[in-house]
Write a protein that holds these residues in place. Structure first.
Motif, mmCIF file in Angstrom:
data_model
loop_
_atom_site.group_PDB
_atom_site.id
_atom_site.type_symbol
_atom_site.label_atom_id
_atom_site.label_comp_id
_atom_site.label_asym_id
_atom_site.label_seq_id
_atom_site.Cartn_x
_atom_site.Cartn_y
_atom_site.Cartn_z
ATOM 1 N N ASP A 134 0.821 -1.205 0.000
ATOM 2 C CA ASP A 134 0.000 0.000 0.000
ATOM 3 C C ASP A 134 0.858 1.259 0.000
ATOM 4 O OD1 ASP A 134 -2.451 -1.180 -0.179
ATOM 5 O OD2 ASP A 134 -2.813 -1.215 1.990
ATOM 6 N N TYR B 208 -2.986 7.801 1.066
ATOM 7 C CA TYR B 208 -2.422 9.138 1.263
ATOM 8 C C TYR B 208 -3.026 9.903 2.451
ATOM 9 C CZ TYR B 208 -0.981 13.917 0.785
ATOM 10 O OH TYR B 208 -0.493 15.150 1.069
ATOM 11 N N ASN C 25 -0.485 2.350 -3.456
ATOM 12 C CA ASN C 25 -1.905 2.615 -3.273
ATOM 13 C C ASN C 25 -2.143 4.067 -2.869
ATOM 14 O OD1 ASN C 25 -4.555 2.714 -2.609
ATOM 15 N ND2 ASN C 25 -4.521 0.975 -1.177
ATOM 16 N N GLU C 26 -2.569 4.844 -3.815
ATOM 17 C CA GLU C 26 -2.784 6.271 -3.592
ATOM 18 C C GLU C 26 -3.817 6.518 -2.478
ATOM 19 O OE1 GLU C 26 -1.799 10.233 -4.409
ATOM 20 O OE2 GLU C 26 -0.872 8.321 -4.958
ATOM 21 N N ALA C 27 -4.685 5.508 -2.274
ATOM 22 C CA ALA C 27 -5.764 5.672 -1.292
ATOM 23 C C ALA C 27 -5.264 5.807 0.149
ATOM 24 C CB ALA C 27 -6.729 4.490 -1.380
#
Lengths: 222, 222, 222, 222, 222, 222
Positions: free
Chosen positions: A155, A163, A159-161
């Motif tokens: 992640d 951030y 995984n930009e999520a």
């Protein structure tokens, strides 16, 4: 352009996760080539997918030393691409070339910007593992705080999520702990750097970039 | 080449000695230009010929802050080119760009190579001035030793005849004090670096080069 | 009475705020005169109204050194009346007389009373500025805590209405942080000292008084 | 003169050597009387002639606490007149008045003058006893060095012939160890202070005077 | 069995509370006898029922030294059975045999298990008293935290009903402070050790057992 | 005898030198058997003959972890028998039983005897390797000094003729550096302990014995 012609630096990712290796390569692309110094990146075959324990760090240390020994003729400097700096001292015994650890380089880079630094760690366990390291480095009194993100390496890298978790932790380090600069406590997270820097107004250090810049300094002529 | 186009770094020599400024420019020439980052050097008008006391450091601090403020629009980072890091905190209050001190950068660079570092100081008085700085930085326990060369700034920068003094002091730091890397404790001494490194087998750090490489790292994209 | 006849101490307020200077004079009135030592107070012409940043500290440092040099013949000791101790080292280079900083004197005075000390700072920014100072002094491990009052210099010196903020912060330092003595982290706050001491049962240190008493000690005969 | 009228400070010599007690009284004579604060000195009946071991320190500690308790009504502050600060914490439990140790006060006074301090100890054994104390105080990193004089308490107090030993040790601390101020590491040596200060150009601290001045500061009004 | 035949260790309980002495004897029963080393326990006549202040510690110190001197011929090592290690240095001056403090031994034992240790103190006041001790020992940076149980010595030793307080504090030290091992901060609490260890999964150190094991090590032949 | 029946401790010699393993077994013979705790010793197959570099330490670390994992069911505690404590953290990740390092145990044992400790190292290189370890442990400020014997592991373990080197170095640590206890900085040297202790009057710590005694303490019931 007076930098050593054809100087080459090998950045070794001590795990076997190609995505992390790719993120490292991207992070230092800006330094490679036109400076006369090439930065190569390499995964460590046979290593775990992530260095997530002191056992993992111990397992890869002799493998790293072996790779440095094997590549000694082809490179002018080496970088160990894991925040725990596994095998750093061992690697230094098998080459006369400089060997840098991204953990050390990242922390010292942060200290060139601010009096107190913070660290974003992947997990609570990482935080505990870093304490004796910071004490050994002599920087424990300059650590404002270290916060766990509770995310996986995968992640962290891709995984930009995740951030928002970085943003929240960095703001807490800034506002509650008094950090003036923040280090990303894992390789491969440089993709978050600019955004996090912009959002928090704080300097954010990617330790791989910090080590690469340090290697460049070490290879300067005169 | 993805480094910020036209990024510029200003290295300020806090004294008015043009020879020192010239030596600094030469030291970082290898980093300038092809990386997309220009390193300019500037003497400080009205400053003493050398920063040789805490008074000198105090006198130039506000002048440095004024220059940083004046040049803030034209540069992306600043470097204070004196080992005492005069005015470093003050300069940081007048710009949002990073401001680096060569003292801090030089010491931390040495620590990325070895557990214990040594310093070559110009004079006995310098040695005393550096003690509280190293304590403030947190690196006092990693200092193997600091030895005075008893030479002037002018000699340090331009007189090849002082080299034997550097060699002898560096060897003492290595053999008697246990230093694994040595920092040149004054700006403008990079000309001695390669030779000293070759003669002693130890890493030798020019603090101006160390700061310039660090600035490059700070300006990397992503 | 065997104290040096006509000994004189100059307390320099490094800002140009006459109210602060007046508060300092009042704080040391009990020591002046009958001891044979006169304590004079002086504002610094051309200085800002308060030393509220590292830039302010840098700006006044050379002016302080100039004043000490100018007054060297007329005084036996000097006190820099700002908790940041601006220009302290610089001033020491221009005189053979002792020069005291109220920050250092205040902190060390607190440590003669209790194992752990607390500090009442004017602002959150002050708290951050003090950290490297305490580290440099060697007393970081004895700091129980430092709390910001979020008040102006003017209020600190002359507005009795801010007292409840001091009381609350001091009690928190005592009960939550374990402080056994508290330092007023700014010049000119001695007017709150007795009341705060009485209300909290803790020793409260005014750093100007601490420095003045220290100066007296330094001027004792034999 | 606004100092507390009739304020009184009791300086307790934890040994039973009247010559030491007399030397202390002489050292603080300049502070007594005209300031409105009286400094009394008292030997400790039943104590050894000198505190020359950790056993001696342990033996006198409860006696000191008893004396402080007995005299609590008659004094506004107490000073323990031995460099080891025997019984300091114990005495603080039996009174609400401030209790000062001359060891702590002497060391902190030296640090208000210079970055690195030195100590003149009576014996080699004293040097060893002081190490954990300096570590506990937090000042170990600021100790330039401590040298034994190899003289008795009696000689230290009353024998002018030992002065050359003090001079030689102080100069070594200055020239070899880098000390900027020197503390006399035993009570009753104030008689050497001015001469030593003059001869070496360094600040010399008598710890009894340092503690007395600190007590005066603590008793200031407002 | 090659341990010194008839070697004997005296564990002195510096208070006069027989229940505490009995708990100590029980704690080390497993080491006594078959190893060839006998561990005797003794209360200190005339001592307070508990060492609950720096005054208590000062009062018992010379009595402890007297007992060690009196028993020097009959024992091969001594243990001071109070976490504050009262009189430790004094006792060492009256015998050539090793003298151990349970506070020191307990803390160092914890550090052989984990990077960060926690302490369960009887009271808030104990926490404050331990700070300078940990600083003197050099282990302050390894202290995760210390929490007060707010219970009496009597309860700590003999009242099973206080156990939940220990459990809660130990879990907080583990989960919030990051402690990897916990020291029982008072003699006589060994009865809680196994249960607490089992319930928390952390190593729990009884300082009396730690000191006894250390004494055994010191008495080993070679 | 209430110690855990049949409790067993495995002492692993991380090198493959049987003479060292034998010396360890002899050193702890006095603790084995009658206490109810058996101490087994084992060489590490495939390891170098001595751990003489950071590379050696890195190479054996994963092998040590593997052996601990393999033997986890058969032992109640493990001891890593090399002063560098190779793989200590890694071994702790593969078992819930305590794992002790002789380096840590030896140093902490020395600190239960004296304020300042000394170390006898085999070589100059060892001295350098120990510095960051002592810093990480927090005991750097308590190290009086460490001196190299310039002897091989083989000589240290089995050659009585090297004894004078130990005697001379220990006396220097005592007289020049102020050490109050000395640690033998390598496994297998316990044979020199008694003689050295007798000749110098100082406590001498064999780190294997120190770790074994600590293990016994950890295995005590209640």
């Amino acid at each position: 352009m007076v930098i050593l012609s054809n100087a080459r630096v090998l950045i070794i990712n001590p795990n076997s996760n190609a995505a992390v290796t790719g993120a490292m390569a991207k992070a230092v692309a800006g330094l490679s080539g036109s400076t006369g110094v090439d930065f190569d990146t390499r995964s460590l075959d046979g290593a775990p997918l992530g260095i997530e324990s002191d056992l993992d760090a111990a397992v890869v240390a002799p493998l790293l030393a072996q790779m440095v020994r094997d590549e000694d003729d082809r490179y002018d400097a080496f970088i160990i691409g894991c925040f725990l700096d596994p095998g750093l001292q061992a690697c230094r015994t098998v080459t006369d070339k400089p060997v840098f650890g991204i953990g050390e380089c990242g922390v010292f880079a942060a200290l060139t910007h601010a009096d107190q630094f913070g660290v974003l760690a992947l997990s609570e366990a990482s935080v505990g593992r870093h304490k004796p390291i910071f004490r050994r480095l002599g920087v424990a009194d300059r650590l404002a705080g270290e916060l766990p993100l509770s995310i996986s390496v995968a992640d962290a890298v891709g995984n930009e999520a995740v951030y928002p978790k970085l943003g929240e932790a960095a703001r807490t380090l800034r506002d509650t702990h008094g950090a003036g600069a923040v280090v990303l406590g894992c390789a491969g997270m440089a993709g978050h750097r600019s955004r996090l820097q912009r959002d928090t107004g704080m300097v954010v250090i990617d330790p791989v970039q910090a080590a690469a810049a340090r290697a460049l300094g070490a290879l300067l002529p005169t």
